[in-house]
Structure formats: C-alpha cells, structure tokens
Design an enzyme around this catalytic site. Sequence first.
Site, PDB file in Angstrom:
ATOM      1  N   CYS A   1       0.830  -1.204   0.000  1.00  0.00           N
ATOM      2  CA  CYS A   1       0.000   0.000   0.000  1.00  0.00           C
ATOM      3  C   CYS A   1       0.869   1.260   0.000  1.00  0.00           C
ATOM      4  O   CYS A   1       1.486   1.575  -1.011  1.00  0.00           O
ATOM      5  CB  CYS A   1      -0.983  -0.035   1.174  1.00  0.00           C
TER       6      CYS A   1
ATOM      7  N   HIS B   1      -3.585  -5.161   0.601  1.00  0.00           N
ATOM      8  CA  HIS B   1      -3.050  -5.571   1.900  1.00  0.00           C
ATOM      9  C   HIS B   1      -3.105  -7.094   2.041  1.00  0.00           C
ATOM     10  O   HIS B   1      -4.072  -7.639   2.577  1.00  0.00           O
ATOM     11  CB  HIS B   1      -3.847  -4.912   3.029  1.00  0.00           C
TER      12      HIS B   1
ATOM     13  N   GLU C   1      -1.644  -8.959   4.081  1.00  0.00           N
ATOM     14  CA  GLU C   1      -1.629  -9.395   5.481  1.00  0.00           C
ATOM     15  C   GLU C   1      -3.032  -9.548   6.047  1.00  0.00           C
ATOM     16  O   GLU C   1      -3.228 -10.238   7.060  1.00  0.00           O
ATOM     17  CB  GLU C   1      -0.793  -8.426   6.331  1.00  0.00           C
TER      18      GLU C   1
END
Length: 233
Positions: free
Chosen positions: A107, A211, A213
């Site tokens: 990001c 993202h 994660e």
Amino acid sequence: MRPLIGVTSLWDSVKNCGWMWQNYMELIWDAGGMPMVLSLNSSPEAIDEALARCQGFLFTGGQDISPDYYDYEKVERCQSKAEVRDVMELALFDAAHKAHRPIFGICRGMQLINVALGGTLIEDIPSQVKTPTEHRYMPPAAPSMHEVELVEGSPLMALVGQKRMTVNSYHHQAVDRVAPLLDVMARSVTDQIVEAVWAPKEDFLMAVQWHPERIYQGRPENLELIKRFIQAC
C-alpha cells in the site's frame, strides 16, 4: 534459521508514537521469516544497524507520503501525512536498495518505493479518476474487494497461474507515473489503476497496492507471494 525481516513502523500522529498491526508480523512469520519492527530513527547509524542485521525489508501501509517528495498537481488533495516516516523510510529504502537487500512494499509502501525511484502519485482517486470501484475503506461498510488483471509474463501471473485475482483495497492515492526502474504487474480491472509493480533488473523488489496481510489466510496466493520475498531474503 529464519531470515530477519525489518518491518517499518506505523505512526500515530495523535499519540506521537510508532505502533504495529499484528497481522503484518503474522504474515512474515507464516511465510517463513522472523519479523522485527524498526524504530523511526533516520540517523545514518540506525540505518546502518538495520542493514547489518536484516536480510530484507517490508515497507508497510499508512498515511500519505508528503507531496514534497514528488511532482504533485494540487496539494489540497493530499490527506494526513507522517513526515517522520517519510524521512526514515526514504533513507532506509535508498540504503537497502543500494545494498541489494530484498524489498517488499504494501500500500503506502508501494507508493513510497515508486516515489523514491522517481515516480509520481495520483493524489486522490475519488476526485481524479472516474471509477465504479471504491478503493478507500469507508466504515462502517465492509472493506472494498475488487479484481485486478495480471500482466502476462510477470512474476505475479506466474505465481497465481491465472489472468485475474481478487484483492482488498484501503487507499485513496495510487501510483500515477511509474518509476523508470519499475514494471507494472497488475492493474485494477475497472479503472486500470496500478495495483502491483516489480523491478525486473533487481535481485528482488516488489510491491502491491492491496493488503495481503489481511486476506492471506483465505487467499493463499498472497502468502505464496510473501514466501517468494522471504526466499529471496
């Protein structure tokens, strides 16, 4: 032994302190690395110490990069900044890049890499790009999910094994002019906004606008991408 991965700290401008989302750490661990959160110390000594200890670096998400570092059109389109991060991360990226350390950006991390290498940013997608896709996260609505189209011959397409993948979205800025060293790996299907880049002439330098994660446990292609980063480290 797991390679030690330096993870750039997030910044709380209200409390005036660094902090970290646990899911960044879990992603690195589950991919085979040992994560270490880096302090926002931009001194040459701190950067040298990070390089001496870490086998690779993850540049995380967060606030806008200061428009002082790239050619912008209207500064009022930019939102909250974290200049303490800009100073440290740009110095760290420059040093890590020159030292040929593997680097991955997420990001804001992708935007920072692009700016550091001479690219520019779309300052505000909603006011500059006509798109049906909501790239920002607008609570209380669920985070936006959308498809990206992968570039033929890119390492991302080779990893995923198909032309499209679904990603999440938490950003109001994006890469505009791609830095000369970088190639595009993916674009948003609806508006062609750049969603992933890599440096084909580097040992390992990749970044994504989404993202991983936050979605890798349900979408394992994201974990495989970070595993490639850890393997390079």
